[in-house]
Design an enzyme around this catalytic site. Structure first.
Site, PDB file in Angstrom:
ATOM      1  N   GLY A   1       0.834  -1.206   0.000  1.00  0.00           N
ATOM      2  CA  GLY A   1       0.000   0.000   0.000  1.00  0.00           C
ATOM      3  C   GLY A   1       0.865   1.251   0.000  1.00  0.00           C
ATOM      4  O   GLY A   1       0.423   2.326  -0.383  1.00  0.00           O
TER       5      GLY A   1
ATOM      6  N   THR B   1       3.207   4.559   0.782  1.00  0.00           N
ATOM      7  CA  THR B   1       2.940   5.827   1.475  1.00  0.00           C
ATOM      8  C   THR B   1       1.454   6.126   1.437  1.00  0.00           C
ATOM      9  O   THR B   1       0.846   6.525   2.432  1.00  0.00           O
ATOM     10  CB  THR B   1       3.685   6.976   0.758  1.00  0.00           C
ATOM     11  OG1 THR B   1       5.054   6.635   0.663  1.00  0.00           O
ATOM     12  CG2 THR B   1       3.523   8.292   1.486  1.00  0.00           C
TER      13      THR B   1
ATOM     14  N   GLY C   1       2.659  25.717   2.901  1.00  0.00           N
ATOM     15  CA  GLY C   1       1.256  25.918   2.500  1.00  0.00           C
ATOM     16  C   GLY C   1       0.958  25.208   1.189  1.00  0.00           C
ATOM     17  O   GLY C   1       0.187  25.699   0.373  1.00  0.00           O
TER      18      GLY C   1
ATOM     19  N   VAL D   1      -0.016  21.213  -0.662  1.00  0.00           N
ATOM     20  CA  VAL D   1      -1.172  20.325  -0.522  1.00  0.00           C
ATOM     21  C   VAL D   1      -1.245  19.702   0.875  1.00  0.00           C
ATOM     22  O   VAL D   1      -2.265  19.799   1.562  1.00  0.00           O
ATOM     23  CB  VAL D   1      -1.110  19.207  -1.596  1.00  0.00           C
ATOM     24  CG1 VAL D   1      -2.239  18.220  -1.401  1.00  0.00           C
ATOM     25  CG2 VAL D   1      -1.159  19.816  -2.990  1.00  0.00           C
TER      26      VAL D   1
ATOM     27  N   VAL E   1      11.150  30.606   7.108  1.00  0.00           N
ATOM     28  CA  VAL E   1      11.434  30.135   8.467  1.00  0.00           C
ATOM     29  C   VAL E   1      12.950  29.956   8.611  1.00  0.00           C
ATOM     30  O   VAL E   1      13.593  29.344   7.757  1.00  0.00           O
ATOM     31  CB  VAL E   1      10.714  28.786   8.741  1.00  0.00           C
ATOM     32  CG1 VAL E   1      11.135  28.214  10.083  1.00  0.00           C
ATOM     33  CG2 VAL E   1       9.206  28.979   8.699  1.00  0.00           C
TER      34      VAL E   1
ATOM     35  N   ASP F   1       6.151   8.341  -7.617  1.00  0.00           N
ATOM     36  CA  ASP F   1       6.884   9.455  -6.992  1.00  0.00           C
ATOM     37  C   ASP F   1       8.377   9.409  -7.273  1.00  0.00           C
ATOM     38  O   ASP F   1       9.046  10.440  -7.288  1.00  0.00           O
ATOM     39  CB  ASP F   1       6.672   9.446  -5.472  1.00  0.00           C
ATOM     40  CG  ASP F   1       5.303   9.979  -5.069  1.00  0.00           C
ATOM     41  OD1 ASP F   1       4.440  10.130  -5.964  1.00  0.00           O
ATOM     42  OD2 ASP F   1       5.096  10.248  -3.875  1.00  0.00           O
TER      43      ASP F   1
ATOM     44  N   HIS G   1     -31.017  16.235 -10.968  1.00  0.00           N
ATOM     45  CA  HIS G   1     -31.369  17.294 -10.023  1.00  0.00           C
ATOM     46  C   HIS G   1     -31.895  16.666  -8.742  1.00  0.00           C
ATOM     47  O   HIS G   1     -32.621  15.680  -8.808  1.00  0.00           O
ATOM     48  CB  HIS G   1     -32.453  18.178 -10.649  1.00  0.00           C
ATOM     49  CG  HIS G   1     -32.921  19.243  -9.712  1.00  0.00           C
ATOM     50  ND1 HIS G   1     -32.171  20.369  -9.425  1.00  0.00           N
ATOM     51  CD2 HIS G   1     -34.070  19.351  -8.996  1.00  0.00           C
ATOM     52  CE1 HIS G   1     -32.843  21.127  -8.569  1.00  0.00           C
ATOM     53  NE2 HIS G   1     -33.999  20.530  -8.295  1.00  0.00           N
TER      54      HIS G   1
END
Ligand code: FAD
Length: 571
Positions: free
Chosen positions: A132, A134, A273, A275, A329, A405, A537
């Site tokens: 599975g 990360t 700041g 995701v 920072v 990734d 609707h």
């Protein structure tokens, strides 16, 4: 270990034969090669058990004293278990041969394994931790489980408005974490079942390359030496940190630690700041924590349509989430009462944020550290942030692929899965799978954000003559019922082809609604054809229908037509 020519009578010698090649497993005393000198033909023997990494000479080469002949890895010893000698811990070794070895069982790796097995390949899947990856264990699923818990708490707090009164609702954080883990474990066991059903062989252990087609998987019970015709690297990414003083303080955590926090802090500073930072900001705020976000760039969520960060920032601040942008920072210190003090520079001045906890959410970097890719001569991208691949996800080494990734094209679970299938299709010489440019992206803030295809900025950059229409959820009946009217659906149309080429949503159900827009974009649907699709609707999907109409004759439930409809013509 370098094996040199350490004994020679005479000036030089000739390599007469080679007994091993790179990747061979040898025992101490095994012959590596023979050379002919004035004394006759002599052998060079392996000084210890190990694996041949490289043979540096060829038959017929002239060699002199101290020349390096063979390079061996004597740490990677593949020994037979010694019968009867139980007092010496000796590692067992196993040899495996397969059509396809996949390294990493995240959404990229495990789905590629199932897809390859469905298509008849013999597959081995190596995973260092838990199937599975990360996504399931430390990312998508646990964050969305906490998100659901936080939303439910907010819904209960707001329920009195519709006459449902729940006195004194409370958050039992240990139970919320336990429930999140139950969700995760259900999915992990589901994947294990799927792998078994498809006869995918799972090896739990860390894999590393020995050569272009050989990998050692280091398991607790011993090593497995895998020879594979094709290899897919799917080792994912890991949290990036800032190299600043104070990151090692106990108050500072990354997203993985945050997912197991059993005691809610009273306050938190989130560094980043993007995701992950913004998703956590809304989760913690909804659970009653005081939240401050510090972002280095001039705005949050730089990857989405320009109208969205502004709207989200407005909603966040209205709820009480403080956001500092353009803030760098510099360090984190301990406060007087063990709180964390995050010190940052903004507008040339030093400022600080004090909180009980700090979440470091400054992005993720591709993870190929443990793989020893050098042994297979696999090239990384120029910026060294990811493994270099082509459109089929193949690396510079034919038969070796890198998906998800680790290639750093897009850090999204569904992108990893599709890249995995593209790699398998290429291995099997099947058509398709190369086109991966229409990838929807969802950010689970509150409200949700979703986007696909081109944004207005992309059109301007690419010189496309475009039209956009933005329909607000305040004009949608279902959004009003849900008490969630913040946000809009924004569609982009190519003025020349009349095709819908992109869309962005901020608002209720954005994560689900984006699927409809993805289909419009993927299949090049023209505005006039899209306007014939009937949306039921009352649903939030009607906001898409209204946006489609807005790009034509006009939306039916909008009063402010001018502001929402922008035409950008390029001659
Ligand atoms: P991973 O899922 O990272 O899996 C890689 C696997 O390889 C790991 O299990 C690792 O143990 C294993 N491995 C590494 N090295 C070795 C080795 N040498 N030998 C054997 N195994 C090895 N994406 C979304 O699309 N939607 C979301 O909502 C979302 N939310 C996220 C929230 C958070 C907090 C985080 C951190 C990420 C989130 N992501 C989300 C991103 C998503 O998790 C990744 O894009 C996705 O997991 C990538 O999949 P992958 O298969 O490439 O790698």
């Amino acid at each position: 270990m370098d094996i040199k020519l350490e004994f020679l009578m005479g000036a030089d010698a000739i390599v007469s034969s080679l007994s091993v090649k790179a990747g061979d497993q040898v025992k101490a005393g095994d012959e590596l090669l023979q050379y002919e000198a004035s004394k006759g033909i002599l052998p060079i023997l392996a000084p210890a058990d190990g694996i041949v990494e490289e043979v540096l000479v060829d038959q017929g080469d002239r060699i002199v004293l101290n020349d390096v002949l063979v390079r061996m890895d004597t740490d990677t010893v593949c020994k037979e278990e010694e019968a009867g000698n139980r007092s010496t811990p000796v590692k067992k070794c196993r040899e495996e041969k397969t059509d396809l070895l996949i390294i990493g069982a995240g959404p990229g790796g495990y789905e590629a394994a199932i897809y390859a097995a469905q298509n008849g390949l013999k597959v081995i899947l190596a995973e260092a931790k838990t199937v599975g990856g990360t996504c399931l264990n430390e990312g998508c699923i646990p964050t969305k489980a906490l998100n659901k818990g936080a939303r439910t708490y907010q819904d209960i707090l707001k329920a009195a408005k519709m006459g449902i009164e729940v006195p004194h609702p409370q958050i039992n954080m240990p139970r919320l974490i336990e429930w999140k883990d139950e969700v995760k474990e259900t999915l992990v066991s589901g994947i294990l079942g799927l792998l078994k059903n498809h006869s995918v062989k799972l090896l739990t252990g860390t894999a590393r390359f020995l050569s272009g087609n050989e990998v050692i998987v280091e398991q607790e019970e011993g090593q497995v030496h895998v020879s594979a015709a094709n290899i897919i690297i799917a080792t994912g990414s890991k949290s990036a940190g800032l190299r600043i003083p104070g990151v090692q303080l106990p108050q500072v955590m990354d997203s993985r630690e945050a997912l197991s926090l059993k005691k809610l802090p009273s306050s938190i500073t989130i560094i980043g700041g993007g995701v992950i930072g913004m998703e956590f900001a809304f989760i913690y705020h909804s659970l009653g924590v005081s939240v401050q976000v510090i972002e280095y760039l001039e705005g949050i969520l730089p990857m989405v349509d320009k109208d969205i960060p502004g709207r989200l920032g407005f909603i966040a601040e209205r709820k009480g989430i403080l956001i500092q942008t353009g803030a760098r920072v510099s360090r984190i210190e301990n406060g007087l009462n063990q709180e964390a003090v995050v010190i940052y520079e903004k507008d040339g001045k030093e400022a600080f944020a004090v909180s009980e906890k700090v979440l470091m959410a400054v992005g993720r970097v591709p993870d190929y550290e443990t793989l020893n890719i050098e042994a297979a001569n696999i090239e990384t991208r120029r910026d060294r942030r990811g493994i270099q691949v082509d459109g089929h996800m193949q690396t510079n080494r034919p038969g070796i692929y890198a998906i998800g990734d680790v290639n750093n094209i897009l850090q999204l679970a569904h992108a990893a899965s599709h890249q995995g299938m593209a790699a398998v299709r290429h291995i099997l010489k099947m058509d398709g799978g190369e086109k991966q440019d229409i990838v929807p992206n969802v950010i689970f803030t509150m409200p949700e954000i979703a986007s696909v295809g081109k944004t207005e900025m992309d059109c301007q950059k690419d010189g496309i003559s475009y039209e956009v229409y933005k329909f607000p959820f305040s004009g949608n009946g279902k959004a009003l019922i849900m008490g969630d009217t913040d946000g809009f659906v924004k569609l982009v149309k190519d003025r020349v082809t009349d095709e819908i080429i992109g869309g962005s949503i901020i608002g209720p159900d954005a994560s689900t609604l984006i699927n409809s827009i993805t289909e419009l974009v993927q299949f090049h649907i023209r505005q006039r054809d899209a306007s014939e699709v009937i949306f039921p609707h009352p649903t939030t999907g009607e906001a898409i229908s209204e946006s489609i109409l807005g790009l034509g004759v006009g939306a039916l439930h909008s009063v402010n037509k001018k502001e929402e409809h922008i035409i950008h013509a390029v001659d």
